[in-house]
Motif scaffolding. Sequence first.
Motif, short mmCIF file in Angstrom:
data_model
loop_
_atom_site.label_atom_id
_atom_site.label_comp_id
_atom_site.label_asym_id
_atom_site.label_seq_id
_atom_site.Cartn_x
_atom_site.Cartn_y
_atom_site.Cartn_z
N PHE A 189 0.73 -1.10 -0.11
CA PHE A 189 0.07 -0.11 0.04
C PHE A 189 0.78 1.25 0.02
O PHE A 189 2.09 1.38 0.32
N ASN A 190 0.28 2.41 -0.41
CA ASN A 190 1.16 3.65 -0.31
C ASN A 190 0.81 4.19 0.87
O ASN A 190 -0.41 4.69 1.35
N PRO A 191 1.81 4.56 1.72
CA PRO A 191 1.49 5.21 3.18
C PRO A 191 0.75 6.39 2.90
O PRO A 191 1.36 7.13 1.90
N SER A 192 0.12 6.83 3.98
CA SER A 192 -0.49 8.18 3.82
C SER A 192 -0.49 8.80 5.18
O SER A 192 -0.04 8.26 6.48
N VAL A 193 -0.93 9.93 5.41
CA VAL A 193 -1.35 10.64 6.81
C VAL A 193 -2.26 9.89 7.30
O VAL A 193 -3.22 9.94 6.96
N VAL A 194 -1.92 9.66 8.59
CA VAL A 194 -3.20 8.63 9.32
C VAL A 194 -3.54 9.41 10.67
O VAL A 194 -2.58 10.08 11.12
N HIS A 195 -4.81 9.61 10.88
CA HIS A 195 -5.18 10.10 12.18
C HIS A 195 -4.53 9.25 13.35
O HIS A 195 -4.10 9.88 14.13
N GLY A 196 -4.65 8.02 13.29
CA GLY A 196 -4.15 7.09 14.34
C GLY A 196 -5.12 7.00 15.37
O GLY A 196 -4.91 5.72 16.05
N ASP A 197 -6.06 7.62 15.65
CA ASP A 197 -6.95 7.23 16.67
C ASP A 197 -8.56 7.43 16.55
O ASP A 197 -9.26 8.29 17.02
N LEU A 198 -8.72 7.19 15.19
CA LEU A 198 -10.18 7.71 14.56
C LEU A 198 -11.22 6.57 14.86
O LEU A 198 -10.93 5.39 14.68
N THR A 211 -19.12 17.59 11.12
CA THR A 211 -18.89 18.90 11.50
C THR A 211 -17.47 19.25 12.04
O THR A 211 -16.58 20.33 11.75
N ALA A 212 -16.67 18.03 12.82
CA ALA A 212 -15.41 18.31 13.36
C ALA A 212 -14.93 16.91 13.53
O ALA A 212 -15.69 15.91 13.76
N VAL A 213 -13.71 16.72 13.61
CA VAL A 213 -12.67 15.56 13.89
C VAL A 213 -11.81 16.01 15.02
O VAL A 213 -11.26 17.03 14.85
N THR A 214 -11.89 15.26 16.25
CA THR A 214 -11.15 15.50 17.26
C THR A 214 -10.26 14.42 17.41
O THR A 214 -9.85 13.56 16.87
N GLY A 215 -9.23 14.55 18.77
CA GLY A 215 -8.52 13.24 19.34
C GLY A 215 -7.11 13.39 18.34
O GLY A 215 -6.96 12.10 18.08
N TRP A 216 -6.52 14.24 18.05
CA TRP A 216 -5.03 14.12 17.31
C TRP A 216 -4.19 13.86 17.84
O TRP A 216 -3.08 14.33 18.08
N THR A 217 -4.07 12.84 18.66
CA THR A 217 -3.00 12.46 19.56
C THR A 217 -1.93 11.49 19.03
O THR A 217 -0.76 11.23 19.44
N ASP A 218 -2.22 10.85 17.77
CA ASP A 218 -1.47 9.90 17.39
C ASP A 218 -1.41 10.07 15.90
O ASP A 218 -1.05 9.00 14.96
N LEU A 219 -1.11 11.47 15.46
CA LEU A 219 -1.00 11.57 13.89
C LEU A 219 0.36 10.86 13.41
O LEU A 219 1.39 11.28 14.27
N ARG A 220 0.38 10.54 12.22
CA ARG A 220 1.71 9.64 11.73
C ARG A 220 1.48 9.58 10.25
O ARG A 220 0.43 9.61 9.73
N ILE A 221 2.32 9.04 9.91
CA ILE A 221 2.58 8.03 8.37
C ILE A 221 2.44 6.80 8.47
O ILE A 221 3.33 6.48 8.87
N GLY A 222 1.46 6.26 7.79
CA GLY A 222 1.48 4.67 8.05
C GLY A 222 0.40 4.10 7.17
O GLY A 222 -0.05 4.58 6.07
N ASP A 223 -0.13 3.23 7.81
CA ASP A 223 -1.24 2.40 6.97
C ASP A 223 -2.83 3.07 6.91
O ASP A 223 -3.32 3.23 8.11
N PRO A 224 -3.43 3.66 6.02
CA PRO A 224 -4.81 4.31 6.32
C PRO A 224 -5.69 3.23 6.74
O PRO A 224 -6.47 3.71 6.94
N ALA A 225 -5.45 2.06 6.39
CA ALA A 225 -6.51 0.99 7.00
C ALA A 225 -6.78 1.21 8.52
O ALA A 225 -7.86 0.86 9.06
#
Length: 411
Positions: A189-198, A211-225
């Motif tokens: 797969f092609n790595p992408s920016v991942v929220h990480g705790d979605l 309206t909003a997305v919260t919880g941005w504690t684990d942002l990284r580049i990795g597996d979108p799955a």
Amino acid sequence: MRRKPIELAAVATAAVPGLTPTAVSSAPDDPADFDSALLQDTEGKRWRVRSPRHAEASARLETEFLVLRAFTPGIRAELPFLMPTVAGTVRQGSLSTFVYSHLSGATRSVEDLSDGSAALAKEVGAALAAIHDLPHSLVSNADLPSYTPNEFRQRRLNELDQAATTGKIPPLLLRRWEHALEDVSLWRFNPSVVHGDLHEDNLLVDGERVTAVTGWTDLRIGDPADDMAWLVASNDQDFVDTVISHYSSSRREAPDAHLLRRAALSAEFALAQYLVKGLAAGNQDMTDEAESMLAVLAEDVAEHGGQPISVEPLPQPAVTVQPIAPETEGPASEPDPLRAGGAVAAVHVTPIPRDEDSGTAGISAADDGTEAGAGAPDAGDVPAASPLPATPAAADDTSTTALTVVPAKQD
């Protein structure tokens, strides 16, 4: 020690000068890591308070603070949803509590989201696509983790080894996950920016809009799955299909074919991660809950097969050969000396044709023109048969080649 909403309101007044709460209520969050509350002040404005329960959770909040600062006004303007803004912070000992300006909308359960309209499902898909299309520089400039597909797979294998050492993971699940992690075709797969705790608690919804997305504690580049794992909990396949369809059409590049397989693996493996986390924290309630959920998952996989994760089929365990039941019908046959002792090993022996030429009587099993051992089950998988009467020449010799065929007595 868990903090009550009224206590969090008092902490918030120290974090944001001039804040005077008039109403307070609890807010959904990860109870193992955070205490959260929603506040309303004298001007009717709302705020959210997140207080960590341990040092690791506090570090995650501090990382989120850096992440939110990295989202410049230009990047935020391109997103189809709003993001939190830190209004103030206060440090108590080694832990930092953060206060955020409130965002409109409310969280919904996976079931409520699944029961929503197709328009809402498309909103979820568009939000996921917008996150995964964020520039990689956003992560690298903030000095956050970045993984290639193979690095990510190896990281999961290491986590699996750690989980296995607990001795509390059902063997069926260990085999299933290990096979998926060793299936390299799954990890292209092609790595992408991942929220990480979605998950559903980090999506704020108002009507048919995200309206909003919260919880941005684990942002990284990795597996979108990883950001899709919560979707597999939905029993509404139409909802999942609509989300994925709109997600795929909204991405700048087409997602890989095995996205949902890895999402299912991520969802299952999260239970093992939860178990390890509970053991590390010495939290018996977490440990018991994780063991219970793992047992239920193992039973479901054993009975129904579970959701498909591996591209290559999982090798089947060795089949235990059962004894052949004695025949109850049909014409009487000559006595079989192998049946004299009762149970027989489930080995089908083709009778040697009677030959008037006595020269065939001395042909051993290894010289009959067939390949020795071809198609024969492993000795460890065959139940023991009743012992044959011992002969002086073979009392201590169990090899096949030592047996000769004795010609049957002619009537």
